[in-house]
Design an enzyme around this catalytic site. Structure first.
Site, PDB file in Angstrom:
ATOM      1  N   ALA A   1       0.869  -1.182   0.000  1.00  0.00           N
ATOM      2  CA  ALA A   1       0.000   0.000   0.000  1.00  0.00           C
ATOM      3  C   ALA A   1       0.907   1.233   0.000  1.00  0.00           C
ATOM      4  O   ALA A   1       0.803   2.104   0.865  1.00  0.00           O
ATOM      5  CB  ALA A   1      -0.981  -0.008   1.166  1.00  0.00           C
TER       6      ALA A   1
ATOM      7  N   HIS B   1       7.041   5.985   1.225  1.00  0.00           N
ATOM      8  CA  HIS B   1       7.878   4.848   0.823  1.00  0.00           C
ATOM      9  C   HIS B   1       8.774   5.238  -0.356  1.00  0.00           C
ATOM     10  O   HIS B   1       9.949   4.868  -0.406  1.00  0.00           O
ATOM     11  CB  HIS B   1       6.999   3.669   0.366  1.00  0.00           C
ATOM     12  CG  HIS B   1       6.158   3.058   1.443  1.00  0.00           C
ATOM     13  ND1 HIS B   1       4.786   3.141   1.446  1.00  0.00           N
ATOM     14  CD2 HIS B   1       6.507   2.361   2.550  1.00  0.00           C
ATOM     15  CE1 HIS B   1       4.318   2.499   2.499  1.00  0.00           C
ATOM     16  NE2 HIS B   1       5.336   2.027   3.194  1.00  0.00           N
TER      17      HIS B   1
ATOM     18  N   GLN C   1       3.268  -9.619  13.234  1.00  0.00           N
ATOM     19  CA  GLN C   1       3.347  -8.345  13.958  1.00  0.00           C
ATOM     20  C   GLN C   1       1.980  -7.738  14.241  1.00  0.00           C
ATOM     21  O   GLN C   1       1.877  -6.650  14.800  1.00  0.00           O
ATOM     22  CB  GLN C   1       4.249  -7.356  13.219  1.00  0.00           C
ATOM     23  CG  GLN C   1       3.689  -6.793  11.922  1.00  0.00           C
ATOM     24  CD  GLN C   1       4.715  -5.936  11.207  1.00  0.00           C
ATOM     25  OE1 GLN C   1       5.659  -6.442  10.635  1.00  0.00           O
ATOM     26  NE2 GLN C   1       4.537  -4.618  11.230  1.00  0.00           N
TER      27      GLN C   1
ATOM     28  N   ARG D   1      -2.243   3.016   6.220  1.00  0.00           N
ATOM     29  CA  ARG D   1      -3.556   2.940   6.862  1.00  0.00           C
ATOM     30  C   ARG D   1      -4.466   4.117   6.491  1.00  0.00           C
ATOM     31  O   ARG D   1      -5.685   4.022   6.646  1.00  0.00           O
ATOM     32  CB  ARG D   1      -3.398   2.912   8.381  1.00  0.00           C
ATOM     33  CG  ARG D   1      -2.791   1.637   8.884  1.00  0.00           C
ATOM     34  CD  ARG D   1      -2.458   1.753  10.340  1.00  0.00           C
ATOM     35  NE  ARG D   1      -1.548   0.696  10.738  1.00  0.00           N
ATOM     36  CZ  ARG D   1      -1.919  -0.493  11.173  1.00  0.00           C
ATOM     37  NH1 ARG D   1      -3.183  -0.773  11.296  1.00  0.00           N
ATOM     38  NH2 ARG D   1      -1.035  -1.396  11.486  1.00  0.00           N
TER      39      ARG D   1
HETATM   40  O1  PAF Z   1       7.033  -0.535   8.859  1.00  0.00           O
HETATM   41  C1  PAF Z   1       6.563  -1.523   8.242  1.00  0.00           C
HETATM   42  O2  PAF Z   1       5.961  -1.397   7.168  1.00  0.00           O
HETATM   43  C2  PAF Z   1       6.744  -2.907   8.835  1.00  0.00           C
HETATM   44  O3  PAF Z   1       6.669  -2.886  10.215  1.00  0.00           O
HETATM   45  C3  PAF Z   1       8.032  -3.604   8.355  1.00  0.00           C
HETATM   46  C4  PAF Z   1       9.263  -2.871   8.831  1.00  0.00           C
HETATM   47  C5  PAF Z   1       8.034  -3.697   6.851  1.00  0.00           C
HETATM   48  C6  PAF Z   1       8.087  -5.033   8.925  1.00  0.00           C
HETATM   49  O4  PAF Z   1       7.007  -5.791   8.514  1.00  0.00           O
END
Ligand code: PAF
Length: 297
Positions: free
Chosen positions: A34, A39, A63, A204
């Site tokens: 997403a 990013h 996680q 999100r």
């Molecule tokens: O920040 C994130 O998107 C996630 O926590 C990561 C570092 C890719 C680990 O799944």
């Protein structure tokens, strides 16, 4: 851009790239997809600093402490790949869950047991960094992050890895993990990127309605006011101010507003307790959980 689903194929590709080039720096950006401009800013920084840029897209089940959050996490793979290609990313790793985890590891997660096998027998202790704020509100979250990031580092073996400061506490966890496990990678922290109304960019945000997105502006507004007032008010006054202001927005359910030591993340009661401080907030806006922060000094 080459797309890999297999860790073996990605490893083989990276080995051949390393063997061909005399000196080849590999930059790595782990993500859960997403993708947004935040990013892409990590990709851009890596492009400048490294010869080969690798990104991973993996919504990491270990996680998530809330199964509903995992199910609802936005997944936009096609668009993500287009964005990465346009940004000049060289390779993207998009594994299935079974490529990253054994059934035993998934079973432990299902049973709510924290799997520590990623430490490879070493003692890793995140101390206070792992127990405050996100650590307290999302039990098991940082163990899952460390688990997947250490696995990804073992596959990619990057020279440099890039993380956004929006996840300030995650960054501290990863730095601590790399240090304790002696993983030879440089962790580069990159500035948080905001939407035009100040909302911190996050995958999100896609789940916010247009009204919620508009109302979310109060989060960064409050953080910047706290920063502006830091010389005039005590820490407890700043916290009361921020909490009261955020509570004026009926769509917001505040989880915490904390002013912490920027290095240890220990909550501060007095400025003299640290040489650097960060204000961190977590809240629910409608159904979406958001976090944000601003470095104070
Ligand atoms: O920040 C994130 O998107 C996630 O926590 C990561 C570092 C890719 C680990 O799944």
């Amino acid at each position: 851009m080459i797309i890999f689903n297999s860790k073996f194929r990605l490893k083989t590709y990276l080995e051949s790239v390393r063997n061909q080039a005399g000196k080849c720096e590999i930059g790595f950006i782990p993500t859960m997809g997403a993708l947004h401009s935040g990013h892409i800013s990590l990709i851009n920084t890596a492009k400048v600093q490294c010869d080969i840029v690798v990104c991973s897209i993996f919504v990491n089940p270990t996680q998530f402490n809330d199964p509903g959050d995992l199910t609802n996490y936005p997944r936009t793979i096609e668009n993500d790949c287009k964005m990465l290609e346009k940004a000049g990313c060289d390779a993207v790793f998009i594994p299935e869950v079974s490529e990253m985890y054994t059934s035993h590891e998934l079973e432990l997660k299902k049973q709510g047991i924290e799997d520590k096998s990623w430490t490879e027998g070493k003692t890793v202790d995140f101390g206070i960094i792992g127990t405050v704020m996100e650590g307290a509100y999302r039990p098991g979250h940082f163990n899952g992050v460390a688990q997947v990031v250490s696995k990804l580092f073992r596959i990619v073996e990057p020279d440099k890895a890039y993380f956004g400061q929006k996840d300030f506490q995650q960054l501290a966890i990863i730095k601590s993990m790399v240090k304790q496990l002696e993983i030879p990678v440089e962790i580069i922290s990159c500035p948080l990127v905001r939407e035009p109304n100040g909302l911190a960019m996050s995958s999100r945000n896609e789940r916010l309605t247009s009204l919620e997105r508009e109302r979310a502006a109060i989060i960064s507004k409050t953080l910047f006011q706290v920063k502006a007032l830091q010389k005039e008010k005590s820490i407890s006054e700043l916290k009361s101010f921020a909490e009261a202001q955020l509570k004026t927005e009926p769509l917001i359910e505040l989880e915490y507003f904390e002013i912490s030591n920027a290095e240890t993340l220990e909550p501060l009661t007095d400025y003299s307790q640290a040489t650097g401080a960060v204000a961190c907030v977590a809240l629910k806006l409608g159904k979406v959980r958001l976090i944000d922060n601003v470095v104070l000094y």
